[in-house]
Scaffold this motif. Structure first.
Motif, PDB file in Angstrom:
ATOM      1  N   GLY A  45      -4.635 -11.702  -1.054  1.00  0.00           N
ATOM      2  CA  GLY A  45      -3.314 -11.918  -0.478  1.00  0.00           C
ATOM      3  C   GLY A  45      -3.289 -11.818   1.031  1.00  0.00           C
ATOM      4  N   GLY A  46      -4.405 -12.167   1.672  1.00  0.00           N
ATOM      5  CA  GLY A  46      -4.470 -12.077   3.128  1.00  0.00           C
ATOM      6  C   GLY A  46      -4.730 -10.687   3.660  1.00  0.00           C
ATOM      7  N   GLU A  47      -4.962  -9.713   2.778  1.00  0.00           N
ATOM      8  CA  GLU A  47      -5.241  -8.336   3.177  1.00  0.00           C
ATOM      9  C   GLU A  47      -6.686  -7.981   2.836  1.00  0.00           C
ATOM     10  N   GLN A  48      -7.247  -7.025   3.590  1.00  0.00           N
ATOM     11  CA  GLN A  48      -8.621  -6.592   3.363  1.00  0.00           C
ATOM     12  C   GLN A  48      -8.643  -5.169   2.796  1.00  0.00           C
ATOM     13  N   TYR A  49      -9.453  -4.991   1.756  1.00  0.00           N
ATOM     14  CA  TYR A  49      -9.615  -3.702   1.098  1.00  0.00           C
ATOM     15  C   TYR A  49     -11.095  -3.334   1.098  1.00  0.00           C
ATOM     16  N   LEU A  50     -11.399  -2.101   1.504  1.00  0.00           N
ATOM     17  CA  LEU A  50     -12.739  -1.551   1.372  1.00  0.00           C
ATOM     18  C   LEU A  50     -12.729  -0.627   0.158  1.00  0.00           C
ATOM     19  N   PHE A  51     -13.415  -1.028  -0.912  1.00  0.00           N
ATOM     20  CA  PHE A  51     -13.547  -0.183  -2.100  1.00  0.00           C
ATOM     21  C   PHE A  51     -14.853   0.593  -2.017  1.00  0.00           C
ATOM     22  N   THR A  52     -14.797   1.873  -2.381  1.00  0.00           N
ATOM     23  CA  THR A  52     -15.994   2.708  -2.342  1.00  0.00           C
ATOM     24  C   THR A  52     -16.071   3.585  -3.583  1.00  0.00           C
ATOM     25  N   PHE A  53     -17.300   3.741  -4.118  1.00  0.00           N
ATOM     26  CA  PHE A  53     -17.508   4.527  -5.332  1.00  0.00           C
ATOM     27  C   PHE A  53     -18.702   5.473  -5.223  1.00  0.00           C
ATOM     28  N   SER A  54     -19.451   5.441  -4.136  1.00  0.00           N
ATOM     29  CA  SER A  54     -20.608   6.318  -3.991  1.00  0.00           C
ATOM     30  C   SER A  54     -20.138   7.750  -3.750  1.00  0.00           C
ATOM     31  N   PRO A  55     -20.982   8.741  -4.046  1.00  0.00           N
ATOM     32  CA  PRO A  55     -20.583  10.126  -3.765  1.00  0.00           C
ATOM     33  C   PRO A  55     -20.175  10.339  -2.311  1.00  0.00           C
ATOM     34  N   THR A  56     -20.978   9.811  -1.366  1.00  0.00           N
ATOM     35  CA  THR A  56     -20.627   9.972   0.045  1.00  0.00           C
ATOM     36  C   THR A  56     -19.354   9.221   0.388  1.00  0.00           C
ATOM     37  N   GLY A  57     -19.193   8.005  -0.158  1.00  0.00           N
ATOM     38  CA  GLY A  57     -17.993   7.220   0.114  1.00  0.00           C
ATOM     39  C   GLY A  57     -16.733   7.895  -0.400  1.00  0.00           C
ATOM     40  N   VAL A  58     -16.810   8.459  -1.599  1.00  0.00           N
ATOM     41  CA  VAL A  58     -15.633   9.127  -2.160  1.00  0.00           C
ATOM     42  C   VAL A  58     -15.325  10.399  -1.375  1.00  0.00           C
ATOM     43  N   GLU A  59     -16.347  11.149  -0.984  1.00  0.00           N
ATOM     44  CA  GLU A  59     -16.103  12.328  -0.148  1.00  0.00           C
ATOM     45  C   GLU A  59     -15.495  11.928   1.191  1.00  0.00           C
ATOM     46  N   SER A  60     -15.971  10.828   1.766  1.00  0.00           N
ATOM     47  CA  SER A  60     -15.388  10.339   3.018  1.00  0.00           C
ATOM     48  C   SER A  60     -13.943   9.922   2.814  1.00  0.00           C
ATOM     49  N   PHE A  61     -13.665   9.340   1.659  1.00  0.00           N
ATOM     50  CA  PHE A  61     -12.296   8.939   1.339  1.00  0.00           C
ATOM     51  C   PHE A  61     -11.367  10.144   1.338  1.00  0.00           C
ATOM     52  N   TYR A  62     -11.750  11.205   0.637  1.00  0.00           N
ATOM     53  CA  TYR A  62     -10.892  12.384   0.556  1.00  0.00           C
ATOM     54  C   TYR A  62     -10.806  13.134   1.889  1.00  0.00           C
ATOM     55  N   ALA A  63     -11.754  12.878   2.785  1.00  0.00           N
ATOM     56  CA  ALA A  63     -11.723  13.538   4.100  1.00  0.00           C
ATOM     57  C   ALA A  63     -10.827  12.822   5.100  1.00  0.00           C
ATOM     58  N   LEU A  64     -10.339  11.639   4.781  1.00  0.00           N
ATOM     59  CA  LEU A  64      -9.479  10.900   5.703  1.00  0.00           C
ATOM     60  C   LEU A  64      -8.205  11.699   5.996  1.00  0.00           C
ATOM     61  N   VAL A  65      -7.767  11.668   7.241  1.00  0.00           N
ATOM     62  CA  VAL A  65      -6.543  12.376   7.608  1.00  0.00           C
ATOM     63  C   VAL A  65      -5.355  11.430   7.499  1.00  0.00           C
ATOM     64  N   GLU A  66      -4.237  11.971   7.076  1.00  0.00           N
ATOM     65  CA  GLU A  66      -3.043  11.169   6.805  1.00  0.00           C
ATOM     66  C   GLU A  66      -2.583  10.395   8.033  1.00  0.00           C
ATOM     67  N   GLU A  67      -2.733  10.972   9.207  1.00  0.00           N
ATOM     68  CA  GLU A  67      -2.233  10.313  10.420  1.00  0.00           C
ATOM     69  C   GLU A  67      -2.988   9.022  10.722  1.00  0.00           C
ATOM     70  N   ALA A  68      -4.238   8.920  10.279  1.00  0.00           N
ATOM     71  CA  ALA A  68      -5.048   7.733  10.565  1.00  0.00           C
ATOM     72  C   ALA A  68      -5.141   6.786   9.380  1.00  0.00           C
ATOM     73  N   ALA A  69      -5.215   7.349   8.179  1.00  0.00           N
ATOM     74  CA  ALA A  69      -5.330   6.539   6.961  1.00  0.00           C
ATOM     75  C   ALA A  69      -4.401   7.164   5.924  1.00  0.00           C
ATOM     76  N   SER A  70      -3.253   6.539   5.721  1.00  0.00           N
ATOM     77  CA  SER A  70      -2.119   7.207   5.084  1.00  0.00           C
ATOM     78  C   SER A  70      -1.962   6.872   3.607  1.00  0.00           C
ATOM     79  N   LYS A  71      -1.921   7.927   2.791  1.00  0.00           N
ATOM     80  CA  LYS A  71      -1.539   7.763   1.390  1.00  0.00           C
ATOM     81  C   LYS A  71      -0.070   7.400   1.271  1.00  0.00           C
ATOM     82  N   GLY A  72       0.781   8.081   2.069  1.00  0.00           N
ATOM     83  CA  GLY A  72       2.215   7.822   1.992  1.00  0.00           C
ATOM     84  C   GLY A  72       2.566   6.383   2.286  1.00  0.00           C
ATOM     85  N   VAL A  73       1.940   5.810   3.322  1.00  0.00           N
ATOM     86  CA  VAL A  73       2.219   4.415   3.659  1.00  0.00           C
ATOM     87  C   VAL A  73       1.686   3.490   2.575  1.00  0.00           C
ATOM     88  N   ALA A  74       0.488   3.774   2.056  1.00  0.00           N
ATOM     89  CA  ALA A  74      -0.062   2.939   0.984  1.00  0.00           C
ATOM     90  C   ALA A  74       0.838   2.959  -0.244  1.00  0.00           C
TER      91      ALA A  74
END
Length: 428
Positions: A45-74
């Motif tokens: 739909g004209g949007e880009q998604y980075l999907f990650t499933f590796s242990p490091t990728g998932v840990e990096s995902f949970y380490a994201l801070v809301e101000e930069a990568a927002s769950k609320g906005v998503a």
């Protein structure tokens, strides 16, 4: 650092179900993972998604801070496909205000009364759709907790149930394929349902004003937040606060309760113990069923460029992208045996053998760390209470022809059943 498009594979021909027709949304991402590896890009739909499933990728995902990568906005970007803007704009009490300790105590008391009403409605024997039963129970508990006097009984309750069934925000991820029709209608049905909610809440507000409740009750706090406004603005504001709280709080919980009962009924040994009042086991069963019933896309809307370690390399993810992982794939593939229902794998609220996983963050029912669902303690207490009460009161007989299955297009939240799930019951 490189852009993800420079170093990660792109899943060709894959779209997300709110953009293109997808028979099985989770299976589509699973196929992309098998073809592309543990981290990849999806253009949809004209949007880009980075999907990650590796242990490091998932840990990096949970380490994201809301101000930069927002769950609320998503979450907002997804829900706005279903719900009118006025549900979100100008709210003064938000769903994250729900779970003070005193509030939770009152919610569980309301659940106990809702179970009383459910038993009266069920009578001594009959057949009921299991997920309709749990959904109605959730409506009654929630509306008693934050919708004001008179809203959990009689015609006011029935009107609100009908309206909130139309306003079910989970349709945005349970039936994403239907969102184009919602948009094309200008959300006509949803706006009419909001007006219905506002009318019922206005009557409840008048009753509250004439006989004020304890000022610490959630509805009273909502009313107080609008105290300085004109009567019309106040009434509508209170109603929209109640609407957002109810929409945000109930549907996943009661879907999870439905799956917990499905699984418990299929396992007589655990069923017997829970029917005897073992709430600790009931809580473990609830966790295990929620883990297996997850269809959640965990997404973060990138608000400013972030450096992200996929496990295969570090990339700079641009503003406007979405970083995501998908719980139904992680929860059943991170270690052998995870595809089976086994409540003994839980110790209190944690996996007993998390050390056996490549990362403890690969498996979850309610999220990890700062991204954990704030309602987890309440949800487990509520599910355990409802399970012990219902299976202790009734002998339940599944009357479905095949094991219930999730809606195939769903990508988000706890699974909803694709087919009716008739359940026979008789008082023990």
């Amino acid at each position: 650092m490189p852009n993800p498009l420079d170093v990660l594979p792109v899943a060709d021909g894959i779209g997300l179900p709110w953009d293109v027709a997808v028979d099985d949304a989770v299976a589509a991402i699973a196929a992309a993972r098998e073809h592309c590896g543990e981290s990849f890009v999806v253009n949809s739909g004209g949007e880009q998604y980075l999907f990650t499933f590796s242990p490091t990728g998932v840990e990096s995902f949970y380490a994201l801070v809301e101000e930069a990568a927002s769950k609320g906005v998503a979450d907002f970007l997804m829900l706005r496909r279903k719900l009118p803007e006025e549900v979100f704009a100008g709210r003064r009490l938000l769903p994250n205000s729900l779970f003070r300790r005193d509030d939770v105590t009152s919610y569980l008391a309301n659940l106990d009364r809702a179970l009383d009403a459910t038993e009266i409605e069920l009578g001594e024997s009959g057949t009921v759709d299991l997920f309709a039963l749990t959904r109605r129970l959730g409506h009654r508990m929630g509306l008693a907790s934050w919708a004001g006097p008179g809203c959990a009984d009689g015609e006011a309750f029935e009107r609100l149930v009908r309206a909130f069934d139309v306003l079910d925000g989970s349709d945005a991820f349970v039936h994403p394929d239907a969102m184009a029709a919602v948009a094309a209608s200008g959300m006509r049905a949803e706006r009419a349902a909001l007006d219905e909610v506002a009318e019922v809440i206005e009557a409840s507000l008048q009753q509250h004003d004439s006989t004020p409740e304890n000022g610490d009750q959630l509805f009273s706090r909502i009313v107080s937040a609008w105290a300085m406004e004109s009567p019309d603005v106040r009434s509508r504001g209170v109603a929209m606060d109640v609407a957002l709280i109810h929409i945000a709080s109930m549907s996943n919980l009661m879907a999870a309760l439905g799956w917990a009962l499905v699984d418990l009924i299929a396992h007589p040994d655990q069923l017997r113990l829970v029917a005897g009042g073992d709430r600790e086991l009931a809580s473990s069963c609830a966790l295990e069923s929620t883990r297996l019933a997850q269809r959640s896309i965990m997404a973060r809307a990138v608000l400013e460029p972030v450096t992200f370690d996929t496990g295969a390399g570090v990339v700079d993810v641009p503003k406007g992208w979405t970083i995501a992982t998908l719980l139904p794939l992680l929860n059943t593939s991170a270690a052998a045996g995870l595809e089976e229902w086994n409540p003994s794998r839980w110790h209190r609220h944690r996996l007993a053998d998390a050390h056996a996983l490549p990362s403890p963050m690969l498996v979850t029912a309610f999220g990890h760390g700062r991204h954990s669902c704030p309602a987890q303690p309440f949800s487990l207490a509520a599910m355990a209470m409802a399970m012990t009460r219902l299976v202790g009161r009734y002998d339940m007989r599944p009357e479905w022809t095949g094991h219930p299955r999730p809606v195939p297009a769903q990508i988000g939240g706890v699974a909803r059943a694709a087919d009716p799930c008739p359940l026979g019951y008789t008082v023990r």
